[in-house]
Design a protein around this motif. Structure first.
Motif, PDB file in Angstrom:
ATOM      1  N   SER B  66      -6.336  15.813  18.829  1.00 19.13           N
ATOM      2  CA  SER B  66      -7.659  16.373  18.588  1.00 19.13           C
ATOM      3  C   SER B  66      -8.719  15.732  19.477  1.00 19.13           C
ATOM      4  N   VAL B  67      -8.520  14.441  19.801  1.00 19.30           N
ATOM      5  CA  VAL B  67      -9.441  13.800  20.747  1.00 19.30           C
ATOM      6  C   VAL B  67      -9.277  14.457  22.116  1.00 19.30           C
ATOM      7  N   VAL B  68      -8.026  14.774  22.486  1.00 19.01           N
ATOM      8  CA  VAL B  68      -7.783  15.527  23.723  1.00 19.01           C
ATOM      9  C   VAL B  68      -8.554  16.850  23.667  1.00 19.01           C
ATOM     10  N   GLY B  69      -8.407  17.547  22.542  1.00 14.43           N
ATOM     11  CA  GLY B  69      -9.063  18.843  22.396  1.00 14.43           C
ATOM     12  C   GLY B  69     -10.582  18.723  22.472  1.00 14.43           C
ATOM     13  N   LEU B  70     -11.135  17.752  21.774  1.00 20.19           N
ATOM     14  CA  LEU B  70     -12.581  17.575  21.755  1.00 20.19           C
ATOM     15  C   LEU B  70     -13.105  17.205  23.144  1.00 20.19           C
ATOM     16  N   SER B 216      -6.683   3.438  22.415  1.00 15.16           N
ATOM     17  CA  SER B 216      -5.934   4.653  22.124  1.00 15.16           C
ATOM     18  C   SER B 216      -6.808   5.891  22.312  1.00 15.16           C
ATOM     19  N   SER B 217      -7.996   5.867  21.729  1.00 19.44           N
ATOM     20  CA  SER B 217      -8.863   7.045  21.828  1.00 19.44           C
ATOM     21  C   SER B 217      -9.455   7.203  23.223  1.00 19.44           C
ATOM     22  N   LEU B 218      -9.721   6.069  23.881  1.00 23.85           N
ATOM     23  CA  LEU B 218     -10.241   6.137  25.248  1.00 23.85           C
ATOM     24  C   LEU B 218      -9.231   6.829  26.158  1.00 23.85           C
ATOM     25  N   LEU B 219      -7.957   6.439  26.025  1.00 23.59           N
ATOM     26  CA  LEU B 219      -6.936   7.050  26.873  1.00 23.59           C
ATOM     27  C   LEU B 219      -6.695   8.503  26.463  1.00 23.59           C
ATOM     28  N   ALA B 220      -6.861   8.800  25.176  1.00 21.58           N
ATOM     29  CA  ALA B 220      -6.746  10.198  24.745  1.00 21.58           C
ATOM     30  C   ALA B 220      -7.865  11.017  25.384  1.00 21.58           C
ATOM     31  N   ALA B 221      -9.075  10.453  25.449  1.00 19.20           N
ATOM     32  CA  ALA B 221     -10.191  11.163  26.077  1.00 19.20           C
ATOM     33  C   ALA B 221      -9.936  11.364  27.563  1.00 19.20           C
ATOM     34  N   LEU B 222      -9.390  10.307  28.213  1.00 17.82           N
ATOM     35  CA  LEU B 222      -9.050  10.440  29.633  1.00 17.82           C
ATOM     36  C   LEU B 222      -8.007  11.540  29.803  1.00 17.82           C
ATOM     37  N   GLY B 223      -7.015  11.537  28.923  1.00 17.60           N
ATOM     38  CA  GLY B 223      -6.011  12.596  28.952  1.00 17.60           C
ATOM     39  C   GLY B 223      -6.655  13.958  28.760  1.00 17.60           C
TER      40      GLY B 223
END
Lengths: 521, 332
Positions: B66-70, B216-223
């Motif tokens: 969902s972080v990727v999606g956002l 974790s969330s930072l890398l998800a956002a980068l992803g």
């Protein structure tokens, strides 16, 4: 029938016979031809240092482990249980050292666990309750079968555990270190249960590190050493020094080092606590001084507030009120990090839970508290770490194949040395120890005492809590006694004996001579 | 079972899948196909590294997808609103870090379970992404920016090295140094093994847990940024769905223990590669794509069984060593 059974416990009618039992683990012979004989209505002590083979033997008897060779007989018939279930059905019950109860279930549900009486496929709760009531009756425990285990004290849980073992109709009951989590009063109650079982004609095998329990409670004792029978003692031979000698293979007098003289400095106390109130006993106001180089013990029953006091000084718990100072400077421990930075270290009571990373190496564990002191930039300085840990580990005499060996594979004594080594590496001024030698064998115990005494001769101060009176009298130059959060005694070693400490610890009137406690408003 | 052994195991699996697929369908070794596999591996690998940080603490991050999606939703919205591309990317990364910090604080200060916190994150961020975009498909036309995900700075022969590989390399090397060499990494592994003991030893346990969830969330956002740039047209309702499971699977396949305290960044990257290779071979070997999840799940299950089996054997060996240590103790 009980008395009858006990009466027939004459020579000849053996309840249990073990002969030439061997158990080999890769690389080590845990049991090497061990023999054991027990009669109905007898309490048989089984003692030995850690690794002597006691646990392996008990596990084999109770169907948890299987032997590689030898013979076992129960009431004359061959005994070879393949599972704990089978052992329990056959009449051998093992009461676990660490209580294994389902805390969320009722007493009855626990006692009936695995042999639930059923009616049409459903658990018959009434029958289970009855089963529990009966089993609790045999240990004379006034515990409600419907009570949830969570709400019971350690002593009550122990009784439930025993009742659970007896519910299968046990002929042999094995106690493995049963008093390690009990208070003195609860232990006494347990001893009564043991005697009761004996009078009912049960054969009790009693494994304990606490030698006075063996001498007080047991009719005979089998001593194991290195997986072999080292001695069988009974009657007047069954005394402390004979046990120790058989366990370690040398006389006790050789083990005890001369005690260091009390170094008395006239300078400011290393630790000074004034009006300290812990969160657990806020009504009790504690004044404590520890001089530089002094070793002070804290005696008290389980729950007297000793652990809470040490953890408050170390900053794990917040104090309600009071002032602490170290070498005259105020000291506010608001967490382990602050305490460590001020030169205070704590060797915790439960080294598996609070001390070690069991899967990780000696190197990791010793280095853990001092990583930042050795870092190179953001990185761990592995080379420095290796040499520092290597040195520390050999100075403490940690026996291991290398410093890369996981600490979970070490014996209790060596594990404790690793935890102590971690804290010595932090170069503390004040070392707090909670039960410094719990689960440590006699030989390693003496080594640990000697290490602490040497360090104190160099100026380290030690404040330790212990439930072991022998240890308090052996190591403490001065002994504080706690009862329900209050200090009830402050006794120099020369004036202390086990009876006085026990009296003070149980809240009895301090008949202590000149040494009763100073100032408690 | 040590981590190095696990990494070797997963490398062996990777080689086996490569050889098998290549043997069955030589088209596997074509530059186009390899470029595609490597590019995808890079994107999922970055998510997997993020997941590894939460797993190493003994926790879990279910909000990754969902972080990727956002992130993938906010990025085109910022760009459309006229925010310069570098600022937009930075802004999205900051939002990611902030979400991670919130997760970490909820876990350490409020005492909630990581599973619950990040499950709520999974639901909440998806909802937010759909609401702020009005569920409309969003596009990114900035070709210069998109080349970050789709471009290729240079070629080796006919093989155009995909740009995200370099990002994965940077992220991977930094993460490996952090986890394997730094004091902080040692603290993370230690608290993953035994948070109580770490706390007693003066490790700042709470702070390090927050750091893990921020990463974790930072890398998800980068992803999320990279996936958005890669695809170019983003559907906020679907973008990143299930990606947390790919990320966790890659981490677990790569040797991270869900019990905490164990993990290798190299292993995670290899794990992500195996996942993508499996997907690729399903396509190339003409296996019905409906079976994709079943095959990935089966491989993961086999990996877990193999791991547990080796663990048991090692455990027995350790018990023996312990018994030997004890007997040495008593004899000396």
């Amino acid at each position: 029938m009980a008395a009858e059974r006990a009466g027939t416990g004459a020579r000849g009618t053996l309840r249990l016979r073990v002969e030439g039992l061997t158990r080999r683990f890769p690389g080590v012979l845990a049991l090497d031809g061990v023999g054991l004989e027990g009669r109905p209505g007898e309490v048989l002590g089984v003692v030995g240092e850690n690794g002597a083979g006691k646990s392996t033997l008990m596990k084999i008897l109770a169907g948890i482990d299987a032997p590689d060779g030898g013979a076992m007989e129960l009431d004359g018939a061959s005994w070879a249980p393949r599972t704990p279930r089978e052992a329990a059905d056959g009449g051998v019950a093992l009461i676990h050292q660490e209580l294994c109860l389902a805390e969320n279930l009722s007493v009855a549900a626990n006692i009936a666990l695995g042999r639930e009486p059923t009616r049409m496929g459903f658990v018959d709760r009434d029958a289970a309750r009855e089963m529990a009531r009966e089993a609790l009756g045999t240990v004379r425990a006034a515990i409600d079968p419907d009570a949830i285990v969570e709400g019971l004290s350690a002593g009550e849980r122990q009784l439930v555990e025993i009742a659970k073992g007896l519910a299968g109709g046990a002929k042999v009951v094995i106690f493995d270190e049963p008093t390690s989590s009990l208070t003195a009063g609860e232990s006494e109650a347990l001893f009564d249960v043991v005697r009761e079982l004996r009078d009912q004609g049960v054969l009790v095998l009693y494994v304990s590190h606490r030698l006075h329990e063996i001498t007080d409670l047991c009719d005979r004792a089998a001593v194991l050493r290195d997986g072999r029978n080292a001695a069988a003692l009974e009657g007047s031979e069954l005394n402390r020094s004979a046990l120790v000698q058989a366990m370690v293979g040398r006389a006790e007098s050789e083990l005890v080092s001369p005690t260091a003289a009390v170094p008395r400095a006239s300078t400011a106390p290393r630790l000074s606590a004034r009006g300290l109130r812990t969160a657990d006993w806020p009504a009790a106001s504690l004044d404590i001084d520890v001089a530089p180089g002094e070793i002070v013990g804290i005696a008290g029953l389980v729950g007297a507030g000793r652990t809470e006091l040490l953890e408050t000084i170390f900053g794990l718990r917040a104090a309600v009120a009071g002032d602490l100072s170290l070498d005259g400077a105020p000291f506010i421990p608001d967490g382990p990090r602050a305490a460590i930075a001020s030169g205070v270290a704590l060797v915790p009571e439960d080294r598996k839970l609070h001390g070690l990373l069991l899967e990780e190496s000696i190197r990791w564990n010793v280095a853990l508290a001092t990583l930042t002191a050795r870092r190179r930039g953001p990185f761990v300085d592995t080379a420095a770490e290796r040499s520092v840990v290597e040195e520390r580990s050999s100075a403490l005499g940690v026996r291991a194949s290398s410093i890369e060996q996981p600490t979970g594979t070490l014996s209790g004594g060596n594990q404790q040395k690793v935890v102590i080594g971690r804290w010595l590496e932090a170069r503390p001024r004040l070392l707090l120890l909670d039960e410094p030698t719990r689960g440590v064998d006699v030989g390693a115990r003496e080594e640990i005492y000697r290490i602490l005494e040497e360090l104190c001769a160099e100026g380290l101060s030690v404040l330790f809590a212990s439930s072991d009176l022998e240890e308090l009298l052996r190591l403490g130059q001065r002994i504080l006694v706690m009862h329900e959060g209050e200090l009830t005694g402050n006794v120099a070693r020369a004036d202390a004996d086990e009876r006085l400490l026990m009296t003070l610890a149980t809240g009895g009137d301090a008949l202590a001579p000149t040494t009763s406690l100073e100032a408690n408003p | 079972m040590n981590v190095r052994g696990k990494v070797l195991g997963i490398f062996g699996l990777l080689v086996a899948v490569v050889l098998f697929t290549g043997f069955m369908n030589p088209r596997f070794f074509s530059a186009d196909n390899l470029e595609n596999v490597v590019q995808r591996t890079s994107l999922y690998g970055i998510l997997g590294i993020g997941a590894a940080f939460s797993i190493v603490t003994g926790g879990i991050d279910l909000s990754i997808g969902s972080v990727v999606g956002l992130s993938a939703t906010i990025l085109p919205m910022l760009i459309t609103a006229g925010v310069p591309a570098p600022a937009a990317v930075l802004g999205v990364l900051l939002i990611g870090a902030l979400l991670g910090a919130i997760h970490g604080l909820l876990i350490t200060r409020v005492g909630l379970q990581p599973f619950v916190v990040t499950l709520c994150g999974l639901l909440v961020y998806r909802g937010i992404a759909r609401r702020i975009s009005g569920d409309q498909t969003l596009g990114i036309d900035d070709e210069a920016l998109r080349s970050l995900a789709t471009g290729s700075p240079f070629s080796i022969g006919s093989f155009d090295v995909p740009a995200p590989v370099f990002l994965l390399l940077i992220v991977g090397v930094l993460a490996a140094l952090f986890l394997g060499r730094s004091v902080w990494g040692r603290w993370l592994l230690a608290l993953g093994r035994n948070p109580e003991a770490a706390h007693y030893a003066g490790v700042p346990v709470d702070r390090m847990i927050v750091v893990a969830y921020v990463l974790s969330s930072l890398l998800a956002a980068l992803g999320g940024v990279l996936f958005a740039l890669d695809i170019g047209s983003i559907q906020p309702a679907a973008m990143g769905n299930f990606y947390e499971l790919y990320a966790i699977a890659a981490a677990v396949l790569g040797g991270c223990s869900l019990r905490g305290g164990e993990g290798s960044i190299l292993g995670v990257v290899l794990g992500a590669a195996v996942m993508r290779l499996l997907y690729n071979s399903i396509v190339l070997l003409g296996i019905p794509s409906q079976l994709e999840f079943a095959i990935v799940g089966g491989v993961l299950l086999l990996g877990a069984i193999a791991d547990e089996t080796v663990r048991k054997i090692a455990g027995k060996r350790r018990a023996a060593e312990r018994a030997r240590a004890r007997s040495q103790d008593t004899t000396s």
